[in-house]
Scaffold this motif. Sequence first.
Motif, PDB file in Angstrom:
ATOM      1  N   ASP A   1      38.541   3.489  36.976  1.00  0.00           N
ATOM      2  CA  ASP A   1      37.879   4.175  38.081  1.00  0.00           C
ATOM      3  C   ASP A   1      38.771   4.211  39.312  1.00  0.00           C
ATOM      4  O   ASP A   1      38.733   5.146  40.107  1.00  0.00           O
ATOM      5  N   GLY A   2      39.578   3.191  39.479  1.00  0.00           N
ATOM      6  CA  GLY A   2      40.527   3.123  40.584  1.00  0.00           C
ATOM      7  C   GLY A   2      41.562   2.058  40.307  1.00  0.00           C
ATOM      8  O   GLY A   2      41.284   1.079  39.597  1.00  0.00           O
ATOM      9  N   TYR A   3      42.755   2.237  40.816  1.00  0.00           N
ATOM     10  CA  TYR A   3      43.775   1.196  40.681  1.00  0.00           C
ATOM     11  C   TYR A   3      44.796   1.325  41.805  1.00  0.00           C
ATOM     12  O   TYR A   3      44.864   2.352  42.497  1.00  0.00           O
ATOM     13  N   ILE A   4      45.577   0.260  41.987  1.00  0.00           N
ATOM     14  CA  ILE A   4      46.644   0.227  42.995  1.00  0.00           C
ATOM     15  C   ILE A   4      47.956  -0.059  42.278  1.00  0.00           C
ATOM     16  O   ILE A   4      48.029  -0.956  41.425  1.00  0.00           O
ATOM     17  N   LYS A   5      48.983   0.680  42.623  1.00  0.00           N
ATOM     18  CA  LYS A   5      50.321   0.446  42.069  1.00  0.00           C
ATOM     19  C   LYS A   5      51.295   0.230  43.215  1.00  0.00           C
ATOM     20  O   LYS A   5      51.373   1.044  44.143  1.00  0.00           O
TER      21      LYS A   5
ATOM     22  N   GLU B   1      68.511  -2.440  46.660  1.00  0.00           N
ATOM     23  CA  GLU B   1      69.787  -1.745  46.517  1.00  0.00           C
ATOM     24  C   GLU B   1      70.084  -1.434  45.055  1.00  0.00           C
ATOM     25  O   GLU B   1      70.708  -0.408  44.734  1.00  0.00           O
ATOM     26  N   SER B   2      69.612  -2.308  44.159  1.00  0.00           N
ATOM     27  CA  SER B   2      70.012  -2.187  42.756  1.00  0.00           C
ATOM     28  C   SER B   2      68.920  -1.701  41.812  1.00  0.00           C
ATOM     29  O   SER B   2      69.208  -1.278  40.699  1.00  0.00           O
ATOM     30  N   ARG B   3      67.610  -1.762  42.237  1.00  0.00           N
ATOM     31  CA  ARG B   3      66.564  -1.418  41.285  1.00  0.00           C
ATOM     32  C   ARG B   3      65.247  -1.091  41.967  1.00  0.00           C
ATOM     33  O   ARG B   3      65.075  -1.321  43.159  1.00  0.00           O
ATOM     34  N   GLU B   4      64.323  -0.561  41.151  1.00  0.00           N
ATOM     35  CA  GLU B   4      62.934  -0.427  41.549  1.00  0.00           C
ATOM     36  C   GLU B   4      62.096  -1.332  40.660  1.00  0.00           C
ATOM     37  O   GLU B   4      62.397  -1.496  39.477  1.00  0.00           O
ATOM     38  N   ARG B   5      61.071  -1.918  41.226  1.00  0.00           N
ATOM     39  CA  ARG B   5      60.181  -2.783  40.443  1.00  0.00           C
ATOM     40  C   ARG B   5      58.742  -2.432  40.815  1.00  0.00           C
ATOM     41  O   ARG B   5      58.427  -2.270  41.997  1.00  0.00           O
ATOM     42  N   SER B   6      57.862  -2.318  39.817  1.00  0.00           N
ATOM     43  CA  SER B   6      56.488  -1.916  40.110  1.00  0.00           C
ATOM     44  C   SER B   6      55.494  -2.749  39.320  1.00  0.00           C
ATOM     45  O   SER B   6      55.811  -3.291  38.255  1.00  0.00           O
ATOM     46  N   ILE B   7      54.281  -2.818  39.864  1.00  0.00           N
ATOM     47  CA  ILE B   7      53.164  -3.500  39.218  1.00  0.00           C
ATOM     48  C   ILE B   7      51.879  -2.811  39.652  1.00  0.00           C
ATOM     49  O   ILE B   7      51.777  -2.329  40.782  1.00  0.00           O
ATOM     50  N   ALA B   8      50.932  -2.734  38.739  1.00  0.00           N
ATOM     51  CA  ALA B   8      49.655  -2.091  39.048  1.00  0.00           C
ATOM     52  C   ALA B   8      48.516  -3.034  38.707  1.00  0.00           C
ATOM     53  O   ALA B   8      48.648  -3.927  37.862  1.00  0.00           O
ATOM     54  N   GLY B   9      47.390  -2.834  39.372  1.00  0.00           N
ATOM     55  CA  GLY B   9      46.228  -3.676  39.122  1.00  0.00           C
ATOM     56  C   GLY B   9      44.948  -2.963  39.467  1.00  0.00           C
ATOM     57  O   GLY B   9      44.946  -1.916  40.135  1.00  0.00           O
ATOM     58  N   THR B  10      43.855  -3.522  39.020  1.00  0.00           N
ATOM     59  CA  THR B  10      42.547  -2.961  39.312  1.00  0.00           C
ATOM     60  C   THR B  10      41.549  -4.096  39.491  1.00  0.00           C
ATOM     61  O   THR B  10      41.890  -5.272  39.314  1.00  0.00           O
ATOM     62  N   VAL B  11      40.338  -3.737  39.860  1.00  0.00           N
ATOM     63  CA  VAL B  11      39.243  -4.696  39.989  1.00  0.00           C
ATOM     64  C   VAL B  11      38.185  -4.319  38.953  1.00  0.00           C
ATOM     65  O   VAL B  11      37.689  -3.186  38.965  1.00  0.00           O
ATOM     66  N   PHE B  12      37.861  -5.246  38.076  1.00  0.00           N
ATOM     67  CA  PHE B  12      36.848  -4.974  37.059  1.00  0.00           C
ATOM     68  C   PHE B  12      35.450  -5.108  37.651  1.00  0.00           C
ATOM     69  O   PHE B  12      35.273  -5.525  38.795  1.00  0.00           O
ATOM     70  N   SER B  13      34.457  -4.756  36.862  1.00  0.00           N
ATOM     71  CA  SER B  13      33.071  -4.777  37.338  1.00  0.00           C
ATOM     72  C   SER B  13      32.606  -6.176  37.729  1.00  0.00           C
ATOM     73  O   SER B  13      31.644  -6.326  38.484  1.00  0.00           O
ATOM     74  N   ASP B  14      33.289  -7.208  37.211  1.00  0.00           N
ATOM     75  CA  ASP B  14      32.925  -8.585  37.587  1.00  0.00           C
ATOM     76  C   ASP B  14      33.490  -8.984  38.942  1.00  0.00           C
ATOM     77  O   ASP B  14      33.298 -10.105  39.409  1.00  0.00           O
ATOM     78  N   GLY B  15      34.207  -8.046  39.594  1.00  0.00           N
ATOM     79  CA  GLY B  15      34.780  -8.319  40.907  1.00  0.00           C
ATOM     80  C   GLY B  15      36.098  -9.060  40.870  1.00  0.00           C
ATOM     81  O   GLY B  15      36.653  -9.379  41.918  1.00  0.00           O
ATOM     82  N   LYS B  16      36.625  -9.315  39.666  1.00  0.00           N
ATOM     83  CA  LYS B  16      37.873 -10.067  39.552  1.00  0.00           C
ATOM     84  C   LYS B  16      39.065  -9.116  39.441  1.00  0.00           C
ATOM     85  O   LYS B  16      39.018  -8.136  38.693  1.00  0.00           O
ATOM     86  N   PRO B  17      40.137  -9.409  40.150  1.00  0.00           N
ATOM     87  CA  PRO B  17      41.328  -8.568  40.059  1.00  0.00           C
ATOM     88  C   PRO B  17      42.074  -8.803  38.754  1.00  0.00           C
ATOM     89  O   PRO B  17      42.069  -9.902  38.203  1.00  0.00           O
ATOM     90  N   ARG B  18      42.709  -7.748  38.243  1.00  0.00           N
ATOM     91  CA  ARG B  18      43.502  -7.832  37.016  1.00  0.00           C
ATOM     92  C   ARG B  18      44.839  -7.125  37.215  1.00  0.00           C
ATOM     93  O   ARG B  18      44.910  -6.085  37.871  1.00  0.00           O
ATOM     94  N   PHE B  19      45.886  -7.661  36.623  1.00  0.00           N
ATOM     95  CA  PHE B  19      47.142  -6.938  36.488  1.00  0.00           C
ATOM     96  C   PHE B  19      47.005  -6.037  35.260  1.00  0.00           C
ATOM     97  O   PHE B  19      46.635  -6.507  34.176  1.00  0.00           O
ATOM     98  N   ILE B  20      47.317  -4.747  35.405  1.00  0.00           N
ATOM     99  CA  ILE B  20      47.138  -3.827  34.281  1.00  0.00           C
ATOM    100  C   ILE B  20      48.440  -3.155  33.843  1.00  0.00           C
ATOM    101  O   ILE B  20      48.480  -2.524  32.783  1.00  0.00           O
ATOM    102  N   GLN B  21      49.490  -3.284  34.627  1.00  0.00           N
ATOM    103  CA  GLN B  21      50.765  -2.692  34.229  1.00  0.00           C
ATOM    104  C   GLN B  21      51.909  -3.356  34.982  1.00  0.00           C
ATOM    105  O   GLN B  21      51.846  -3.535  36.202  1.00  0.00           O
ATOM    106  N   ILE B  22      52.947  -3.710  34.252  1.00  0.00           N
ATOM    107  CA  ILE B  22      54.158  -4.271  34.858  1.00  0.00           C
ATOM    108  C   ILE B  22      55.356  -3.565  34.228  1.00  0.00           C
ATOM    109  O   ILE B  22      55.449  -3.469  32.993  1.00  0.00           O
ATOM    110  N   LYS B  23      56.236  -3.032  35.056  1.00  0.00           N
ATOM    111  CA  LYS B  23      57.433  -2.334  34.573  1.00  0.00           C
ATOM    112  C   LYS B  23      57.070  -1.208  33.607  1.00  0.00           C
ATOM    113  O   LYS B  23      57.783  -0.937  32.648  1.00  0.00           O
ATOM    114  N   GLY B  24      55.915  -0.580  33.819  1.00  0.00           N
ATOM    115  CA  GLY B  24      55.489   0.508  32.957  1.00  0.00           C
ATOM    116  C   GLY B  24      54.869   0.066  31.650  1.00  0.00           C
ATOM    117  O   GLY B  24      54.483   0.895  30.824  1.00  0.00           O
ATOM    118  N   ILE B  25      54.718  -1.243  31.449  1.00  0.00           N
ATOM    119  CA  ILE B  25      54.118  -1.782  30.228  1.00  0.00           C
ATOM    120  C   ILE B  25      52.671  -2.137  30.519  1.00  0.00           C
ATOM    121  O   ILE B  25      52.383  -2.907  31.441  1.00  0.00           O
TER     122      ILE B  25
END
Length: 532
Positions: A413-417, A423-447
Amino acid sequence: MAPKVLISDKLSDAAVQIFRDRGIDVDFMPELGKDKEKLAEIIGNYDGLAIRSATKVTPTILEHATNLKVVGRAGIGTDNVDKEAASKHGVIVMNTPFGNMITTAEHAIAMMFAVARQIPEASASTHAGKWEKSKFMGVELTGKTLGVIGAGNIGGIVCDRARGLKMKVVAFDPFLSEEKAKTMQVEKVDDLDDLLKRADFITLHVPLTDGTRNILSRENLAKTKKGVRIINCARGGLVDEEALADALKSGHVAGAAFDVFAEEPAKENVLFNLPNVVCTPHLGASTTEAQENVALQVAEQMADYLLTGAVQNALNMPSVTAEEAKVMGPWIELSGHLGNFIGQMTDDPIKAINVLYDGSVAEMNLDALNCSVIAGIMKSVNPDVNMVSAPVVAKERGIQISTTNQEKSGAFDGYIKVTVVTESRERSIAGTVFSDGKPRFIQIKGINIDAEVGANMIYTTNNDVPGIIGTLGGIMGQHGVNIANFTLGRKAAAGEAIAILYIDEPVPAAVVDELKKTGLFQQVKPLAFDVK
């Protein structure tokens, strides 16, 4: 433990009681603000400081304010607070811009009447036993054109009152829309010169900025209609006082009424003792009602922040209402964890941070979420930073911050990335909040993954080969480390893979060393999070 607030200036008993009724421990010392040494000595004991104008919140005071989270100014002016230093120390600075709006607007109207009818001079003459009826010839307000520079909160009230006096109101304000002007029943002008040449009275209601300083300069005063009368109950420095004095002496300006001056307290001023100049000692907010209103308002605002995280009328932090705080709480927690993850993973200097908001979260208060992300990242550099100080730290380091928001684009329904650029790289991580109100990591380095956030975690990268799970479990077991949760992810079979372990205690250094020695992992990183 209940938050503790110090009131170091004179606030009403009702304001003090608001803190107590909300369960906040409050010390009321109304004369302490004048004793900067004593204030510095005890300020470290408090979470909040409520003040008026007598207390000076200097860098020295803030150095001693080791627990301070918020300074609340009962009133609109915060010149007595070093806001830059407060931001660096992570202290929110609040004011109460709405508690004295009516009072200040009424004072401007009163000053306009006073200068139109020369009331102060006529009063002084009459008190002196003179009867100079023919000397004081005034002008009516009815039918005259009032030029309002700044039609915001206070200026808008002045416009309304002036219309009630049957004046024609012309407003100059770059932020005033045509629709709003129509609703206010005033004429909006896009050119200040247009207002200057038409107005019989000019009143100023703008803050003092680089753009408004001396907005009535010598050049602009020369453009005004002969016989104009000028009222300033906003801020000193908006009018060139030397130029105005010359215009008054020449007769081009027929009168002026000033409540504020370039230097205050104004013991001497070029405008003093000129004919038909009304001066008052910054009385715009000085009514019983206004002083009570701002005191009650600052108490409510500070209590809300200390107890619920709601931020109102802050000058160095995005505002977050109590309702927003309830909804956004889990997302603010998530955004901080995302930033913290990337901050702990990044050793190189960060050049830029981009935050992507997708779906429902894109409609929230993104300024506050951005501050939380930046704070999470900056904690790896300085554990003492918070949502107030982190943007300052990032700016000082020359880090570019950008934000992207988009409609729902995936399964969530919604997520933050969060993406950081070095200088040498890009690094990313994404996460969301489930219906229980707890945050989750849902993607790291595109995985793609699904990992809970734990206080203590281990992150590994490796090639997708057999034996990884056994190696991780075996080494943890040998060292008596219990795994609370275990998440794996990979891009493709035999390709790049990651693992996140949520464990019950901080990761022993021996575990990290032994995992690295196996040769199976490209990266082994212990992580720590402040989990509520």
